[in-house]
Design a protein around this motif. Structure first.
Motif, short mmCIF file in Angstrom:
data_model
loop_
_atom_site.label_atom_id
_atom_site.label_comp_id
_atom_site.label_asym_id
_atom_site.label_seq_id
_atom_site.Cartn_x
_atom_site.Cartn_y
_atom_site.Cartn_z
N LEU A 154 34.92 24.20 43.34
CA LEU A 154 34.65 25.40 42.55
C LEU A 154 33.17 25.57 42.29
O LEU A 154 32.43 24.61 42.14
N ASN A 155 32.77 26.83 42.22
CA ASN A 155 31.45 27.11 41.69
C ASN A 155 31.62 27.63 40.27
O ASN A 155 32.74 27.81 39.79
N PHE A 156 30.53 27.86 39.62
CA PHE A 156 30.56 28.26 38.22
C PHE A 156 31.40 29.51 38.00
O PHE A 156 32.20 29.59 37.07
N LEU A 157 31.27 30.50 38.88
CA LEU A 157 31.96 31.77 38.69
C LEU A 157 33.47 31.67 38.90
O LEU A 157 34.25 32.18 38.11
N ASN A 158 33.90 31.01 39.98
CA ASN A 158 35.34 30.97 40.21
C ASN A 158 36.04 29.90 39.38
O ASN A 158 37.26 29.84 39.35
N ALA A 159 35.29 29.10 38.66
CA ALA A 159 35.90 28.13 37.74
C ALA A 159 36.67 28.85 36.64
O ALA A 159 37.72 28.37 36.19
N PHE A 160 36.19 30.00 36.23
CA PHE A 160 36.87 30.74 35.17
C PHE A 160 38.24 31.24 35.62
O PHE A 160 39.18 31.27 34.84
N ASN A 161 38.36 31.64 36.89
CA ASN A 161 39.67 32.07 37.39
C ASN A 161 40.67 30.93 37.35
O ASN A 161 41.84 31.11 37.01
N VAL A 162 40.22 29.73 37.71
CA VAL A 162 41.10 28.55 37.67
C VAL A 162 41.45 28.22 36.23
O VAL A 162 42.60 27.90 35.91
N ALA A 163 40.47 28.30 35.34
CA ALA A 163 40.74 28.04 33.92
C ALA A 163 41.76 29.02 33.37
O ALA A 163 42.71 28.63 32.67
N ASP A 164 41.60 30.30 33.71
CA ASP A 164 42.55 31.32 33.27
C ASP A 164 43.96 30.99 33.76
O ASP A 164 44.94 31.10 33.02
N SER A 165 44.06 30.58 35.01
CA SER A 165 45.36 30.23 35.58
C SER A 165 45.96 29.01 34.90
O SER A 165 47.16 28.97 34.60
N ASP A 166 45.14 27.99 34.63
CA ASP A 166 45.61 26.80 33.93
C ASP A 166 46.13 27.16 32.54
O ASP A 166 47.18 26.68 32.10
N ILE A 167 45.41 28.02 31.84
CA ILE A 167 45.83 28.43 30.50
C ILE A 167 47.11 29.25 30.58
O ILE A 167 48.04 29.05 29.79
N ALA A 168 47.21 30.14 31.55
CA ALA A 168 48.43 30.93 31.73
C ALA A 168 49.63 30.03 32.00
O ALA A 168 50.71 30.23 31.43
N ASN A 169 49.46 29.02 32.84
CA ASN A 169 50.55 28.08 33.12
C ASN A 169 50.93 27.30 31.87
O ASN A 169 52.11 27.10 31.60
N GLY A 170 49.94 26.87 31.09
CA GLY A 170 50.21 26.16 29.85
C GLY A 170 50.93 27.03 28.84
O GLY A 170 51.88 26.60 28.17
N LEU A 171 50.51 28.28 28.76
CA LEU A 171 51.14 29.23 27.85
C LEU A 171 52.59 29.48 28.26
O LEU A 171 53.50 29.46 27.41
#
Length: 179
Positions: A154-171
């Motif tokens: 990951l680079n800095f910018l696409n890290a946020f997409n992965v974080a969003d997905s991780d949070i969505a899965n956790g939610l």
């Protein structure tokens, strides 16, 4: 009996996460309300443009924060800690939800990268401590630095997409487990 779920995003980072969750249509549960709360009118205008309900926190006094939780049985707070709005209001709104006897409160929080200001990092650390005391075992922390270690491609910018997905899965997992 109340059976309404509130997904409450606090601050600009939370708006980005909620936008990502809504676009991916991750949550398919009925009776789920998305709301973004902030002190910045431009963040709230962006949320309105996306069809997300808003709360302008500057209009609320601590005594009126409980109004947000009328007819709500579960609250999931999404917040980026470290900044002023997220760090302050995540604590205030979690306490208000507890005071309203909400049956289930969970917090999904991100923390700053290690290269961000020491003030933000310390504010996030202190907020995590306070939130942990307020919401028992339902504080889920996503450390931005761990994303880079977990996904080195990951680079800095696409890290946020992965974080969003991780949070969505956790939610999703949390809501399915508690529904």
């Amino acid at each position: 009996m109340k059976n309404n779920i509130l997904i409450l995003g606090i601050g600009g980072a939370a708006l980005n996460i909620i936008q990502s969750i809504k676009m991916s249509q991750h949550l398919t549960l009925a009776n789920t309300n998305f709301v973004v709360a902030d002190t910045d009118p431009s963040t709230l205008n962006n949320a309105i443009d996306l069809g997300i309900n808003t709360i302008y926190l500057n209009h609320y006094r601590d005594s009126k924060l409980s109004d947000i939780f009328n007819n709500i049985s579960k609250v999931c707070i999404i917040v980026g800690l470290g900044g002023y709005t997220g760090s302050k209001y995540a604590i205030c709104l979690t306490q208000a939800a507890k005071d309203c006897n909400i049956e289930s409160i969970a917090i999904f929080a991100t923390t700053p990268f290690s290269f961000e200001s020491k003030t933000h990092i310390e504010r996030a650390r202190l907020s995590c401590q306070e939130l942990s005391a307020l919401c028992d075992n339902n504080l889920f922390i996503y450390h931005n630095d761990e994303l880079i270690n977990k996904y080195p491609e990951l680079n800095f910018l696409n890290a946020f997409n992965v974080a969003d997905s991780d949070i969505a899965n956790g939610l999703d997992s949390y809501l399915l487990k508690t529904t």
